[in-house]
Design an enzyme around this catalytic site. Structure first.
Site, mmCIF file in Angstrom:
data_model
loop_
_atom_site.group_PDB
_atom_site.id
_atom_site.type_symbol
_atom_site.label_atom_id
_atom_site.label_comp_id
_atom_site.label_asym_id
_atom_site.label_seq_id
_atom_site.Cartn_x
_atom_site.Cartn_y
_atom_site.Cartn_z
ATOM 1 N N ASP A 1 -7.534 -4.631 -0.740
ATOM 2 C CA ASP A 1 -8.276 -3.737 -2.408
ATOM 3 C C ASP A 1 -8.469 -5.393 -2.330
ATOM 4 O OD1 ASP A 1 -8.580 -1.155 -2.878
ATOM 5 O OD2 ASP A 1 -6.347 -1.122 -2.798
ATOM 6 N N HIS B 1 0.410 -1.048 -0.030
ATOM 7 C CA HIS B 1 -0.058 -0.017 -0.270
ATOM 8 C C HIS B 1 1.016 1.277 -0.212
ATOM 9 C CE1 HIS B 1 -3.112 2.494 1.396
ATOM 10 N NE2 HIS B 1 -3.954 2.268 0.811
#
Length: 433
Positions: A368, A311
């Site tokens: 995600d 991330h």
């Protein structure tokens, strides 16, 4: 909004032989900030920060992130506690008003949201202006912006009561609009909201019910949906939130500001990350092709990227991913893993959590990755992923928009630039060029 910024000394800047003392402030937690508001007036110089990644654009009391430590707090509460113990509407109340509601406050807030879920009768005709195969996000941008044409009684941003009505309308009507965008894209009739259902169950029913048969919302699916909404509700000053604040700084109406946020979220580098993760799984195709895919990922010359892992903000494990992983497994236990892509996802997760190459680089599965798998298992096509993200993030956007409008220090956004174009020159007639 009462400021929590505290003075914490000064920083000295030397520029072209001149020395400038710049105030330093501290928040309640997090890095100190150097106040450069008067730097241009004093020195004639700007600062340069592409993407504003080292610039605090506002003071906020809503969300705090420490990416290195893997911390995400909403009004001080850790995201994992909220996702495990709270509900989306409770978190919405927290983001908007700064406190977890007591029983009476929650009943009133739930009532206020529930009885704003319907849309103006003429609004449904608005969908017919879109092509039947229009992407649901394109429909979202247009329809949310159009709310300003239907609800004139809550557009005065200087009126606290109208701002509150707008908060409730946006949080209540976004699920209805999102479900209609889905139904329109599928060629199915719209399903009206039901006031006897909770927020997430109502949304799932509007998405998947059909007039030809009864539809019972699976409680595990509803709980997973609620967690997805909580985990996406706010994430500090990201691109879409900053877009909402920048649009709002001009005095634009709240519906236009949220539509601007949706447009920003639609970008593949922002809200499209879970869609990209699922597309990666589709490209892998089957479990037996994973070893070759992993080999290509490790080969820097291959150009193959691992999506849904790591991330930009969280340099450690994404704190939202742990909660999403649990919800994902609960959903998969119900539906089974008959879908080959879900089997690919589970095997890829196992490898990434144990392979030294990924572990040493902290390339853990992020939210995600898990949300994409979960939404597919729940029956949502990839085109709906960012729509659901927008639905959840609307709560954070409207909380940030409200905070901005109540901040006495807020000014219209006006970033500066380094100009590197042509210097002054005279116009030359066309026949002499």
């Amino acid at each position: 909004m009462e400021s929590n910024v505290k003075p914490n000394g000064t920083a000295t800047l030397t520029l072209k032989g001149q020395t400038y003392e710049l105030p330093v402030f501290s928040g309640s937690t997090g890095p100190d900030v150097i106040d450069i508001r008067k730097l241009y007036a004093q020195s004639g110089a700007f600062t340069y920060d592409p993407g504003f990644t080292s610039t605090a654009s506002c003071e906020s009391q809503i969300t705090y992130i420490d990416g290195d430590a893997g911390v995400l707090l909403h009004r001080g509460y850790p995201i994992d506690q909220l996702a495990e113990k709270s509900s989306f509407l409770e978190v919405a109340h927290l983001l908007l008003y700064g406190n977890l509601p007591n029983d009476a406050e929650f009943k009133q807030f739930k009532h206020d949201i529930t009885y704003h879920t319907m849309l103006h009768a003429q609004f449904d005709r608005f969908f017919e202006g879109f092509r039947r195969d229009a992407h649901p996000m394109a429909v979202m941008v247009g329809t949310v912006g159009a709310l300003a044409a239907f609800y004139h009684d809550s557009l005065d941003i200087e009126d606290p009561l109208q701002r509150k009505i707008t908060q409730h309308r946006l949080i209540a009507k976004l699920p209805t609009i999102a479900a209609r965008a889905f139904k329109y894209w599928q060629g199915q009739p719209f399903v009206s909201p039901r006031n006897n259902l909770d927020y997430s169950s109502n949304f799932l029913r509007m998405c998947f019910a059909v007039p030809a048969e009864d539809y019972e919302v699976n409680p595990v699916m509803a709980a997973a949906m609620d967690k997805i909404f909580i985990l996406h509700a706010d994430h500090e000053q990201n691109a879409s939130t900053s877009t909402v604040r920048l649009a709002g700084s001009s005095g634009a109406n709240p519906f236009a500001c949220i539509a601007a946020g949706i447009a920003s979220l639609w970008g593949p580098a922002h809200g499209g990350a879970n869609e990209a993760a699922l597309q990666m799984l589709q490209e892998i195709g089957t479990v037996d092709k994973i070893p070759e895919f992993i080999r290509q990922v490790k080969d820097k010359e291959s150009g193959v990227r691992l999506m849904g892992f790591g991330h930009r903000v969280y340099k450690n494990y994404d704190p939202r991913a742990k909660v999403m992983q649990k919800a994902c497994n609960e959903v998969l236990d119900i539906v089974g893993i008959n879908d080959p892509l879900l089997a690919v996802a589970k095997e890829l997760e196992t490898i990434a959590l144990n392979d030294e190459y990924f572990v040493s680089r902290k390339l853990y599965p992020n939210i995600d990755f898990y949300s994409g798998i979960t939404l597919r298992a729940m029956g949502f096509p990839v085109e709906m992923f960012t729509v659901l993200f927008a639905l959840a993030r609307t709560t954070g956007w409207i909380a940030q928009w409200t905070e901005m409008n109540e901040d006495d220090a807020q000014k219209i956004g006006r970033p500066r630039q380094i100009y590197t174009g042509a210097t002054a020159r005279d116009y030359v007639p066309m026949d002499k060029r």
